[in-house]
Scaffold this motif. Structure first.
Motif, PDB file in Angstrom:
ATOM      1  N   THR A  43      55.872 -60.168  36.474  1.00 49.12           N
ATOM      2  CA  THR A  43      55.668 -60.384  37.914  1.00 49.12           C
ATOM      3  C   THR A  43      54.932 -59.189  38.500  1.00 49.12           C
ATOM      4  O   THR A  43      55.267 -58.042  38.181  1.00 49.12           O
ATOM      5  N   LEU A  44      53.944 -59.453  39.351  1.00 46.08           N
ATOM      6  CA  LEU A  44      53.249 -58.378  40.049  1.00 46.08           C
ATOM      7  C   LEU A  44      54.085 -58.008  41.273  1.00 46.08           C
ATOM      8  O   LEU A  44      54.180 -58.781  42.225  1.00 46.08           O
ATOM      9  N   VAL A  45      54.710 -56.851  41.234  1.00 49.18           N
ATOM     10  CA  VAL A  45      55.569 -56.392  42.328  1.00 49.18           C
ATOM     11  C   VAL A  45      54.716 -55.580  43.292  1.00 49.18           C
ATOM     12  O   VAL A  45      54.103 -54.580  42.913  1.00 49.18           O
ATOM     13  N   LEU A  46      54.696 -56.028  44.547  1.00 50.27           N
ATOM     14  CA  LEU A  46      53.946 -55.356  45.605  1.00 50.27           C
ATOM     15  C   LEU A  46      54.918 -54.514  46.411  1.00 50.27           C
ATOM     16  O   LEU A  46      55.909 -55.023  46.938  1.00 50.27           O
ATOM     17  N   HIS A  47      54.628 -53.222  46.524  1.00 50.87           N
ATOM     18  CA  HIS A  47      55.550 -52.301  47.176  1.00 50.87           C
ATOM     19  C   HIS A  47      55.436 -52.296  48.690  1.00 50.87           C
ATOM     20  O   HIS A  47      56.240 -51.665  49.362  1.00 50.87           O
ATOM     21  N   HIS A  48      54.446 -52.991  49.214  1.00 49.36           N
ATOM     22  CA  HIS A  48      54.313 -53.135  50.664  1.00 49.36           C
ATOM     23  C   HIS A  48      53.218 -54.163  50.934  1.00 49.36           C
ATOM     24  O   HIS A  48      52.190 -54.151  50.289  1.00 49.36           O
ATOM     25  N   VAL A  49      53.467 -55.057  51.854  1.00 48.56           N
ATOM     26  CA  VAL A  49      52.418 -55.952  52.360  1.00 48.56           C
ATOM     27  C   VAL A  49      52.521 -55.891  53.872  1.00 48.56           C
ATOM     28  O   VAL A  49      53.573 -56.185  54.449  1.00 48.56           O
ATOM     29  N   LEU A  75      46.350 -53.199  53.676  1.00 44.28           N
ATOM     30  CA  LEU A  75      47.410 -54.198  53.868  1.00 44.28           C
ATOM     31  C   LEU A  75      48.428 -54.195  52.741  1.00 44.28           C
ATOM     32  O   LEU A  75      49.560 -54.616  52.917  1.00 44.28           O
ATOM     33  N   VAL A  76      48.012 -53.739  51.576  1.00 46.79           N
ATOM     34  CA  VAL A  76      48.878 -53.809  50.400  1.00 46.79           C
ATOM     35  C   VAL A  76      49.138 -52.410  49.875  1.00 46.79           C
ATOM     36  O   VAL A  76      48.221 -51.596  49.758  1.00 46.79           O
ATOM     37  N   GLY A  77      50.391 -52.151  49.545  1.00 48.49           N
ATOM     38  CA  GLY A  77      50.758 -50.868  48.958  1.00 48.49           C
ATOM     39  C   GLY A  77      50.541 -50.868  47.456  1.00 48.49           C
ATOM     40  O   GLY A  77      49.783 -51.677  46.916  1.00 48.49           O
ATOM     41  N   ASP A  78      51.225 -49.990  46.784  1.00 48.64           N
ATOM     42  CA  ASP A  78      51.135 -49.887  45.328  1.00 48.64           C
ATOM     43  C   ASP A  78      51.553 -51.219  44.702  1.00 48.64           C
ATOM     44  O   ASP A  78      52.324 -51.983  45.286  1.00 48.64           O
ATOM     45  N   SER A  94      44.237 -52.296  38.958  1.00 49.69           N
ATOM     46  CA  SER A  94      43.763 -51.536  37.792  1.00 49.69           C
ATOM     47  C   SER A  94      43.120 -52.421  36.729  1.00 49.69           C
ATOM     48  O   SER A  94      42.459 -51.917  35.835  1.00 49.69           O
ATOM     49  N   TRP A  95      43.363 -53.732  36.809  1.00 53.36           N
ATOM     50  CA  TRP A  95      42.902 -54.712  35.822  1.00 53.36           C
ATOM     51  C   TRP A  95      43.476 -54.433  34.445  1.00 53.36           C
ATOM     52  O   TRP A  95      42.856 -54.671  33.429  1.00 53.36           O
ATOM     53  N   GLY A 141      51.666 -52.322  32.757  1.00 55.89           N
ATOM     54  CA  GLY A 141      52.862 -52.095  33.561  1.00 55.89           C
ATOM     55  C   GLY A 141      52.849 -50.809  34.369  1.00 55.89           C
ATOM     56  O   GLY A 141      53.817 -50.502  35.057  1.00 55.89           O
ATOM     57  N   ALA A 142      51.751 -50.062  34.311  1.00 56.79           N
ATOM     58  CA  ALA A 142      51.672 -48.822  35.088  1.00 56.79           C
ATOM     59  C   ALA A 142      51.519 -49.128  36.578  1.00 56.79           C
ATOM     60  O   ALA A 142      50.879 -50.105  36.962  1.00 56.79           O
ATOM     61  N   LEU A 143      52.113 -48.289  37.403  1.00 58.37           N
ATOM     62  CA  LEU A 143      51.980 -48.408  38.849  1.00 58.37           C
ATOM     63  C   LEU A 143      50.540 -48.070  39.248  1.00 58.37           C
ATOM     64  O   LEU A 143      50.004 -47.056  38.828  1.00 58.37           O
ATOM     65  N   ALA A 144      49.917 -48.946  40.017  1.00 56.14           N
ATOM     66  CA  ALA A 144      48.560 -48.700  40.513  1.00 56.14           C
ATOM     67  C   ALA A 144      48.640 -48.415  42.006  1.00 56.14           C
ATOM     68  O   ALA A 144      49.298 -49.148  42.749  1.00 56.14           O
ATOM     69  N   PRO A 145      47.977 -47.354  42.464  1.00 57.24           N
ATOM     70  CA  PRO A 145      48.094 -46.954  43.867  1.00 57.24           C
ATOM     71  C   PRO A 145      47.336 -47.877  44.826  1.00 57.24           C
ATOM     72  O   PRO A 145      46.298 -48.451  44.476  1.00 57.24           O
ATOM     73  N   ALA A 146      47.848 -47.967  46.030  1.00 58.90           N
ATOM     74  CA  ALA A 146      47.269 -48.810  47.077  1.00 58.90           C
ATOM     75  C   ALA A 146      45.810 -48.466  47.357  1.00 58.90           C
ATOM     76  O   ALA A 146      45.025 -49.340  47.732  1.00 58.90           O
TER      77      ALA A 146
END
Length: 193
Positions: free
Chosen positions: A138-144, A128-131, A98-99, A103-108
């Motif tokens: 910290t940038l939390v990746l919900h799936h890789v 390859l990358v989820g939300d 989202s740039w 702190g908002a969740l940005a969709p994959a």
């Protein structure tokens, strides 16, 4: 006119030093598109103290600012090899989907594609990358998903531990970084007319 500054891992340390020692407080600051300090331990307060004329980028077309993140998975647990942080305050975290730093969740679906140069197939890979979400610096990746890794990269992954995506945090957002740098440069060029 208009120079994006990119760095990753050791290059980020050098780019950060360049930002403080040669860009902040000089005429070069007005030529800085953005400093992409990926993997940096740069903090919000540290940047304000050392480069008061260069803020964190907060929206996709901000100029003369810093973009930074440290990517970790949801199951990440720190190991003995965690990056040493001399400044324990909150790190800058820009969500590369989202740039924004809100702190908002940005969709994959916002990921334009990953590029892995250590792979035989260097075409951009989507999905390859989820939300992704900035949480406490910290940038939390919900799936890789499964990423191509050569032997040295697999060894590094093993040392860093599960969920530490530091070694691939540039590659998995490569097309987003490229598009954003182009957009920021266009904004700078249009503002100087």
């Amino acid at each position: 006119m208009g120079n994006p500054t990119h760095g990753l891992i050791q290059g980020t340390v050098m780019a950060e030093r360049l930002l403080y020692d040669a860009i902040s407080g000089t005429p070069f600051r007005d030529q800085l598109v953005a400093a992409y300090l990926i993997g940096s331990a740069i903090t919000v307060d540290g940047l304000r103290e050392r480069a008061p004329d260069i803020p964190a980028c907060r929206v996709p077309d901000d100029l003369h600012c810093v973009v930074a993140w440290n990517a970790r998975g949801t199951l990440y647990a720190p190991s003995d090899f965690e990056m040493h942080r001399s400044d324990p305050r909150e790190r800058i975290c820009t969500n590369p989907l989202s740039w924004r730093t809100d702190g908002a969740l940005a969709p994959a679906a916002l990921n334009l594609g990953a590029v892995f140069l250590e792979s035989d197939d260097r075409a951009p890979r989507r999905g390859l990358v989820g939300d992704a979400q900035c949480v406490d610096g910290t940038l939390v990746l919900h799936h890789v998903g499964a990423v191509p890794r050569d032997l040295p990269s697999r060894i590094l992954d093993r040392v860093l531990g599960d969920g530490n995506d530091h070694a691939i945090e540039y590659q998995i957002f490569f097309m987003n970084i490229r598009e954003n740098a182009d957009a920021r440069l266009a904004a700078l060029l249009s503002s100087s007319r």
